[in-house]
Design a protein around this motif. Structure first.
Motif, mmCIF file in Angstrom:
data_model
loop_
_atom_site.group_PDB
_atom_site.id
_atom_site.type_symbol
_atom_site.label_atom_id
_atom_site.label_comp_id
_atom_site.label_asym_id
_atom_site.label_seq_id
_atom_site.Cartn_x
_atom_site.Cartn_y
_atom_site.Cartn_z
ATOM 1 N N MET A 1 0.912 -1.326 0.479
ATOM 2 C CA MET A 1 -0.298 -0.541 -0.115
ATOM 3 C C MET A 1 1.027 1.127 0.183
ATOM 4 O O MET A 1 1.947 1.232 0.939
ATOM 5 C CB MET A 1 -0.546 -0.016 1.567
ATOM 6 N N ILE A 2 0.947 2.013 -0.952
ATOM 7 C CA ILE A 2 1.300 3.101 -1.085
ATOM 8 C C ILE A 2 0.905 4.786 0.631
ATOM 9 O O ILE A 2 1.906 5.016 1.287
ATOM 10 C CB ILE A 2 1.012 3.457 -2.755
ATOM 11 N N GLN A 24 -7.113 5.294 0.272
ATOM 12 C CA GLN A 24 -5.761 3.954 0.668
ATOM 13 C C GLN A 24 -5.910 3.796 -1.571
ATOM 14 O O GLN A 24 -6.496 3.558 -1.767
ATOM 15 C CB GLN A 24 -6.664 2.177 0.260
ATOM 16 N N VAL A 25 -4.223 4.189 -1.073
ATOM 17 C CA VAL A 25 -3.563 4.311 -2.504
ATOM 18 C C VAL A 25 -3.111 2.967 -3.262
ATOM 19 O O VAL A 25 -1.793 2.186 -1.850
ATOM 20 C CB VAL A 25 -2.786 5.681 -2.791
ATOM 21 N N LEU A 62 3.918 4.171 2.372
ATOM 22 C CA LEU A 62 5.155 3.575 1.740
ATOM 23 C C LEU A 62 5.372 2.664 2.714
ATOM 24 O O LEU A 62 6.682 1.962 3.111
ATOM 25 C CB LEU A 62 5.951 4.465 1.564
ATOM 26 N N GLY A 63 4.578 1.914 3.550
ATOM 27 C CA GLY A 63 4.464 0.732 3.932
ATOM 28 C C GLY A 63 4.632 1.207 5.798
ATOM 29 O O GLY A 63 4.525 0.073 6.584
ATOM 30 N N GLU A 64 4.978 2.226 6.073
ATOM 31 C CA GLU A 64 5.065 2.751 7.060
ATOM 32 C C GLU A 64 4.514 4.152 7.937
ATOM 33 O O GLU A 64 3.940 4.153 7.902
ATOM 34 C CB GLU A 64 6.552 3.825 6.484
ATOM 35 N N LYS A 65 4.649 3.041 8.990
ATOM 36 C CA LYS A 65 3.177 3.813 10.711
ATOM 37 C C LYS A 65 3.902 4.953 10.902
ATOM 38 O O LYS A 65 4.568 4.680 11.612
ATOM 39 C CB LYS A 65 2.706 2.334 11.613
#
Ligand SMILES: Nc1ncnc2c1ncn2[C@@H]1O[C@H](COP(=O)(O)OP(=O)(O)OP(=O)(O)O)[C@@H](O)[C@H]1O
Ligand SMILES: [Mg+2]
Length: 258
Positions: A1-2, A24-25, A62-65
């Motif tokens: 997920m971007i 969600q992108v 970019l997958g980082e929370k």
């Protein structure tokens, strides 16, 4: 997920600016964002950039929370072009310096650069057709020239996500078409960034924008495939006014109806 935004709200001075947004992108998508002045587009993108924190909800990019990631490192993977960025830059710096500073996602150039960096800056400026401006100071550039330099700057760090907040502001019709062509070329590059494009003019939503997000009064009004969002029916109810969408040459144009 971007981009993965879950039930995000942002409040300021007891006022809810963004309310319960979920968006969600996915990789391979490019999104346009539409909404009237003050609807919350720039605020939403400031959350994506980590310049603001949501009051409630979760933001992952970019997958980082967010909350678990070094934002300075993450920002290097996010290119950002907006008029509010223009005001923050230092006018006495050369166009080359401004482009080079994109490598570090900093305002101003503090880190050391090498020949390879300078070669890359020249390559990007050539790609955007502004290589002749290399030695000019930023404050002597025209609006359109500044936008091109800013896009070259945003591409310098090879971002995975490129956010363009009204990039065609102040551009004449030819510069605008040129810029839109460059934007399409960016999306055609293998490993190119995911694009998020904010505009008030639907004719700028060129075919590469697969998806569109409609924002109204701090809430997501609708989202989905661009072809489904940019119809006379959807936009008329979105704007609360009779709107007619005309298609021509793969682009769409708005007419205010009777
Ligand atoms: N720091 C802040 N404090 C208080 N209100 C704010 C703040 N930042 C934004 N707002 C308000 O939030 C609302 C949304 O602003 P935002 O800049 O996100 O709108 P926008 O959709 O980008 O509009 P435009 O199309 O005019 O750029 C506006 O009413 C604005 O005044
Ligand atoms: Mg805005």
């Amino acid at each position: 997920m971007i981009i993965d935004i879950k039930d995000v709200s942002w409040k300021r001075d007891n006022k809810t600016i963004l309310n319960g947004m979920t968006w969600q992108v996915r990789p391979g998508e490019h999104w346009s964002l539409l909404g009237l002045n003050g609807s919350g587009k720039t605020t939403l993108l400031n959350l994506v950039n980590g310049y603001m924190w949501p009051t409630t909800g979760e933001v992952s990019v970019l997958g980082e929370k967010f909350g678990e990631v070094d934002l300075r490192e993450l920002r290097k993977k996010i290119g950002w072009v907006s008029t509010s960025l223009q005001q923050k830059l230092y006018g006495h710096q050369t166009a080359e310096h401004i482009v080079l500073s994109g490598k570090f996602a900093t305002i101003g150039l503090y880190d050391r650069t090498d020949d390879q960096d300078r070669g890359k800056a020249l390559e990007l400026m050539t790609f955007l057709g502004c290589e002749t401006l290399l030695d000019r100071t930023y404050d002597t550039l025209s609006q359109g020239e500044r936008q091109k330099v800013l896009i070259a700057r945003a591409l310098m760090a090879e971002p995975k996500l490129l956010i363009l907040d009204e990039p065609c502001t102040g551009l004449d019709i030819f510069s605008r078409e040129q810029l839109l062509q460059m934007i399409e070329r960016i999306t055609e590059q293998p490993d190119g960034p995911t694009l998020i494009y904010v505009t008030h003019h639907i004719e700028e939503i060129v075919p590469c924008f697969t998806h569109t997000l409609l924002i109204k009064k701090g809430e997501i009004y609708n989202s989905g495939a661009t072809a489904d969002m940019l119809t006379s029916a959807t936009l008329s109810s979105f704007f609360g006014a009779p709107i007619e969408v005309q298609r021509r040459g793969g682009r769409m144009w708005l007419m205010l109806g009777e």
